[in-house]
Scaffold this motif. Sequence first.
Motif, PDB file in Angstrom:
ATOM      1  N   ASN A   1       0.812  -1.219   0.000  1.00  0.00           N
ATOM      2  CA  ASN A   1       0.000   0.000   0.000  1.00  0.00           C
ATOM      3  C   ASN A   1       0.846   1.269   0.000  1.00  0.00           C
ATOM      4  O   ASN A   1       0.379   2.344   0.381  1.00  0.00           O
ATOM      5  CB  ASN A   1      -0.953  -0.006   1.208  1.00  0.00           C
ATOM      6  CG  ASN A   1      -2.219  -0.799   0.923  1.00  0.00           C
ATOM      7  OD1 ASN A   1      -2.750  -0.737  -0.185  1.00  0.00           O
ATOM      8  ND2 ASN A   1      -2.680  -1.546   1.900  1.00  0.00           N
ATOM      9  N   ARG A   2       2.094   1.140  -0.430  1.00  0.00           N
ATOM     10  CA  ARG A   2       2.965   2.296  -0.546  1.00  0.00           C
ATOM     11  C   ARG A   2       3.390   2.479  -1.995  1.00  0.00           C
ATOM     12  O   ARG A   2       3.471   1.503  -2.744  1.00  0.00           O
ATOM     13  CB  ARG A   2       4.219   2.121   0.320  1.00  0.00           C
ATOM     14  CG  ARG A   2       3.940   1.992   1.814  1.00  0.00           C
ATOM     15  CD  ARG A   2       5.231   1.710   2.559  1.00  0.00           C
ATOM     16  NE  ARG A   2       5.850   0.459   2.098  1.00  0.00           N
ATOM     17  CZ  ARG A   2       7.025   0.009   2.545  1.00  0.00           C
ATOM     18  NH1 ARG A   2       7.722   0.710   3.430  1.00  0.00           N
ATOM     19  NH2 ARG A   2       7.505  -1.140   2.100  1.00  0.00           N
ATOM     20  N   PRO A   3       3.690   3.707  -2.394  1.00  0.00           N
ATOM     21  CA  PRO A   3       4.229   3.904  -3.744  1.00  0.00           C
ATOM     22  C   PRO A   3       5.569   3.189  -3.876  1.00  0.00           C
ATOM     23  O   PRO A   3       6.383   3.187  -2.949  1.00  0.00           O
ATOM     24  CB  PRO A   3       4.401   5.426  -3.838  1.00  0.00           C
ATOM     25  CG  PRO A   3       3.496   5.990  -2.801  1.00  0.00           C
ATOM     26  CD  PRO A   3       3.477   4.986  -1.682  1.00  0.00           C
ATOM     27  N   GLN A   4       5.790   2.601  -5.016  1.00  0.00           N
ATOM     28  CA  GLN A   4       7.072   1.953  -5.277  1.00  0.00           C
ATOM     29  C   GLN A   4       8.155   3.018  -5.457  1.00  0.00           C
ATOM     30  O   GLN A   4       7.876   4.147  -5.875  1.00  0.00           O
ATOM     31  CB  GLN A   4       6.972   1.082  -6.533  1.00  0.00           C
ATOM     32  CG  GLN A   4       8.213   0.316  -6.922  1.00  0.00           C
ATOM     33  CD  GLN A   4       8.707  -0.627  -5.849  1.00  0.00           C
ATOM     34  OE1 GLN A   4       9.502  -0.226  -4.995  1.00  0.00           O
ATOM     35  NE2 GLN A   4       8.224  -1.872  -5.885  1.00  0.00           N
ATOM     36  N   ASP A   5       9.405   2.671  -5.132  1.00  0.00           N
ATOM     37  CA  ASP A   5      10.515   3.578  -5.348  1.00  0.00           C
ATOM     38  C   ASP A   5      10.557   3.992  -6.816  1.00  0.00           C
ATOM     39  O   ASP A   5      10.555   3.133  -7.715  1.00  0.00           O
ATOM     40  CB  ASP A   5      11.821   2.890  -4.953  1.00  0.00           C
ATOM     41  CG  ASP A   5      13.035   3.749  -5.211  1.00  0.00           C
ATOM     42  OD1 ASP A   5      13.265   4.691  -4.449  1.00  0.00           O
ATOM     43  OD2 ASP A   5      13.744   3.472  -6.210  1.00  0.00           O
ATOM     44  N   SER A   6      10.590   5.278  -7.075  1.00  0.00           N
ATOM     45  CA  SER A   6      10.475   5.772  -8.447  1.00  0.00           C
ATOM     46  C   SER A   6      11.644   5.324  -9.320  1.00  0.00           C
ATOM     47  O   SER A   6      11.468   5.066 -10.520  1.00  0.00           O
ATOM     48  CB  SER A   6      10.368   7.296  -8.449  1.00  0.00           C
ATOM     49  OG  SER A   6      11.512   7.891  -7.852  1.00  0.00           O
ATOM     50  N   ALA A   7      12.834   5.216  -8.727  1.00  0.00           N
ATOM     51  CA  ALA A   7      13.990   4.768  -9.504  1.00  0.00           C
ATOM     52  C   ALA A   7      13.804   3.331  -9.969  1.00  0.00           C
ATOM     53  O   ALA A   7      14.133   2.983 -11.109  1.00  0.00           O
ATOM     54  CB  ALA A   7      15.271   4.899  -8.666  1.00  0.00           C
ATOM     55  N   HIS A   8      13.253   2.497  -9.088  1.00  0.00           N
ATOM     56  CA  HIS A   8      12.972   1.106  -9.464  1.00  0.00           C
ATOM     57  C   HIS A   8      11.937   1.058 -10.585  1.00  0.00           C
ATOM     58  O   HIS A   8      12.099   0.318 -11.567  1.00  0.00           O
ATOM     59  CB  HIS A   8      12.471   0.330  -8.251  1.00  0.00           C
ATOM     60  CG  HIS A   8      11.976  -1.038  -8.568  1.00  0.00           C
ATOM     61  ND1 HIS A   8      12.814  -2.117  -8.754  1.00  0.00           N
ATOM     62  CD2 HIS A   8      10.706  -1.515  -8.778  1.00  0.00           C
ATOM     63  CE1 HIS A   8      12.100  -3.191  -9.045  1.00  0.00           C
ATOM     64  NE2 HIS A   8      10.821  -2.851  -9.067  1.00  0.00           N
ATOM     65  N   THR A   9      10.873   1.844 -10.435  1.00  0.00           N
ATOM     66  CA  THR A   9       9.824   1.859 -11.449  1.00  0.00           C
ATOM     67  C   THR A   9      10.377   2.240 -12.820  1.00  0.00           C
ATOM     68  O   THR A   9      10.111   1.561 -13.821  1.00  0.00           O
ATOM     69  CB  THR A   9       8.711   2.845 -11.046  1.00  0.00           C
ATOM     70  OG1 THR A   9       8.126   2.421  -9.804  1.00  0.00           O
ATOM     71  CG2 THR A   9       7.629   2.916 -12.117  1.00  0.00           C
TER      72      THR A   9
END
Length: 326
Positions: free
Chosen positions: A258-266
């Motif tokens: 329920n948290r945003p994924q790390d943007s760098a990973h995305t």
Amino acid sequence: MIKHIYTAILIVGLTRLVGGEFVPASEAMWPLPKSFAYVLQAENLGSSRAETVRRLSTSNRDWIVIDRCFTGGNKGAWTAKEIQDIRAGRPGRAVLAYLSIGEAEDYREYWKKEWDADHDGHPDKRAPTWLCGENPEWKGNYKVRYWDDAWQRLILASVDAIVQAGFDGVYLDIVDGFEFFEYEPSTKTWIDDRLNPATGQTYRDDMRTWVGRLAAQARRTSPRFLVVPQNGAQLLEKPSYVATLDAIGVESLFTDGNRPQDSAHTQYVLGLIEHAKAARKPVLLIEYGTKEAVVRRSREGALKNGLVLLVTDSGLKTLGRDNADY
């Protein structure tokens, strides 16, 4: 060291050269999926086995991934009629069997008690040399030297059984098992494309070779057989690997629970899956959020990037929701 399996696309992907043999590209024989289900604890889906089959059959999903046994493990194998009944519920539907190829599971038919008789998570003296320690995050799952021929022959026997049972393909888990061997504990870092001294090629190429060997064996008997790995998107950087696949599954791309994924990973994974999209290979996205704002994030990301979305429970006990359910 196992031999390399080379794959090349000919005639715009309609035929494929694998291990020296032409094998029809299965994606040319199946309609591209717009939805899918991923249910590994099917006994929780209905009040009875017959009810579970009915619910899977009448679902609105194009592809359905289930464990190769009704209750998981090595008991309650699906019958050919049950698989056919599930498939028959929707035109063009494919039914795929879940199969872990990068870890050994102590609840499968190939497992022997003497491999870890004291259940301490460490292989005993009578264990095969390919068996490594237990995954601390998944009890009963053990890391393996997946390039080892003895391990591969065990799994290929399971592939043969899956083909004979009437499944349309396999959904391969722990394809990202190479990451375990790329990790360097002394520096607490990962080494991309790390060389495997046992084979003379990288751990990533060892996994590519392994998936290619599996695909070639299955398609010699069943040319329409679908091969869909989950995760390990780094492997898509080689076109020969992409040509072997019919789709790829990716977990938790936009959200982490329920948290945003790390943007760098995305952004990193989005860049890698472009290799699959360019080859018209569907990308199946599995997200596990439960809050509506988080689910909306998953849906918006999937729509923007042309991904086939499933939002489901972490235990994989339900049909979850796809785009048509919103």
